[in-house]
Design a protein around this motif. Structure first.
Motif, mmCIF file in Angstrom:
data_model
loop_
_atom_site.group_PDB
_atom_site.id
_atom_site.type_symbol
_atom_site.label_atom_id
_atom_site.label_comp_id
_atom_site.label_asym_id
_atom_site.label_seq_id
_atom_site.Cartn_x
_atom_site.Cartn_y
_atom_site.Cartn_z
ATOM 1 N N VAL A 1 -72.392 8.228 -16.491
ATOM 2 C CA VAL A 1 -72.383 8.918 -15.203
ATOM 3 C C VAL A 1 -72.630 10.423 -15.363
ATOM 4 O O VAL A 1 -73.433 11.009 -14.642
ATOM 5 N N LEU A 2 -71.953 11.036 -16.321
ATOM 6 C CA LEU A 2 -72.001 12.495 -16.441
ATOM 7 C C LEU A 2 -72.836 12.995 -17.608
ATOM 8 O O LEU A 2 -73.172 14.169 -17.662
ATOM 9 N N GLY A 3 -73.115 12.136 -18.540
ATOM 10 C CA GLY A 3 -73.792 12.576 -19.754
ATOM 11 C C GLY A 3 -72.804 13.308 -20.649
ATOM 12 O O GLY A 3 -71.599 13.245 -20.449
ATOM 13 N N ALA A 4 -73.301 14.027 -21.612
ATOM 14 C CA ALA A 4 -72.424 14.737 -22.542
ATOM 15 C C ALA A 4 -71.864 16.014 -21.924
ATOM 16 O O ALA A 4 -70.864 16.541 -22.386
ATOM 17 N N GLY A 5 -72.498 16.490 -20.869
ATOM 18 C CA GLY A 5 -72.058 17.738 -20.263
ATOM 19 C C GLY A 5 -72.573 18.926 -21.058
ATOM 20 O O GLY A 5 -73.128 18.771 -22.141
ATOM 21 N N PRO A 6 -72.395 20.109 -20.533
ATOM 22 C CA PRO A 6 -72.863 21.299 -21.247
ATOM 23 C C PRO A 6 -72.105 21.480 -22.562
ATOM 24 O O PRO A 6 -70.889 21.544 -22.579
ATOM 25 N N GLY A 7 -72.849 21.508 -23.635
ATOM 26 C CA GLY A 7 -72.237 21.657 -24.952
ATOM 27 C C GLY A 7 -71.449 20.444 -25.399
ATOM 28 O O GLY A 7 -70.678 20.518 -26.337
ATOM 29 N N GLY A 8 -71.628 19.312 -24.710
ATOM 30 C CA GLY A 8 -70.924 18.087 -25.074
ATOM 31 C C GLY A 8 -69.457 18.095 -24.690
ATOM 32 O O GLY A 8 -68.679 17.273 -25.165
ATOM 33 N N LEU B 1 -67.808 14.709 -23.270
ATOM 34 C CA LEU B 1 -67.493 13.702 -24.280
ATOM 35 C C LEU B 1 -66.374 14.161 -25.212
ATOM 36 O O LEU B 1 -65.572 13.348 -25.664
ATOM 37 N N GLN B 2 -66.300 15.449 -25.482
ATOM 38 C CA GLN B 2 -65.205 15.952 -26.313
ATOM 39 C C GLN B 2 -63.856 15.718 -25.642
ATOM 40 O O GLN B 2 -62.897 15.303 -26.287
ATOM 41 N N VAL B 3 -63.803 15.973 -24.352
ATOM 42 C CA VAL B 3 -62.556 15.766 -23.608
ATOM 43 C C VAL B 3 -62.214 14.287 -23.565
ATOM 44 O O VAL B 3 -61.059 13.892 -23.783
ATOM 45 N N VAL B 4 -63.203 13.434 -23.295
ATOM 46 C CA VAL B 4 -62.962 11.988 -23.232
ATOM 47 C C VAL B 4 -62.469 11.470 -24.580
ATOM 48 O O VAL B 4 -61.510 10.698 -24.640
ATOM 49 N N VAL B 5 -63.099 11.894 -25.652
ATOM 50 C CA VAL B 5 -62.690 11.436 -26.983
ATOM 51 C C VAL B 5 -61.284 11.941 -27.307
ATOM 52 O O VAL B 5 -60.475 11.204 -27.887
ATOM 53 N N ALA B 6 -60.948 13.155 -26.920
ATOM 54 C CA ALA B 6 -59.602 13.684 -27.153
ATOM 55 C C ALA B 6 -58.558 12.870 -26.392
ATOM 56 O O ALA B 6 -57.506 12.527 -26.944
ATOM 57 N N ILE B 7 -58.858 12.546 -25.138
ATOM 58 C CA ILE B 7 -57.933 11.728 -24.342
ATOM 59 C C ILE B 7 -57.775 10.351 -24.967
ATOM 60 O O ILE B 7 -56.660 9.831 -25.086
#
Length: 77
Positions: A38-45, A48-54
């Motif tokens: 839906v969102l892609g990696a976002g600016p600077g990823g 996905l960094q937040v999702v992986v941290a969660i």
């Protein structure tokens, strides 16, 4: 994430059903896949960094939940 799956397989190998925890396989796959689609990696990823941290936090909680579950079941036997 591998530890969560390994714990379940190991517990079931010992004869203990281990379908407990807040971050099972389906939740982890949806947790990474849906935001990425839906969102892609976002600016600077960052997305996905937040999702992986969660997911890392939720997976750690699941590991402890499964450990306690197997310990309690094995203690009753």
């Amino acid at each position: 994430a591998y530890t969560v799956s390994y714990q379940r397989a190991r517990a079931e190998g010992l004869g203990v059903e281990c379908k407990v925890g807040i971050a099972q396989r389906a939740e982890r796959l949806i947790g990474v896949g849906l935001p990425a689609l839906v969102l892609g990696a976002g600016p600077g990823g960052i997305v996905l960094q937040v999702v992986v941290a969660i997911l890392a936090v939720l997976s750690t909680i699941t590991v402890f939940q499964r450990f306690v579950h197997v310990y309690r079941v094995a203690d009753q036997a």
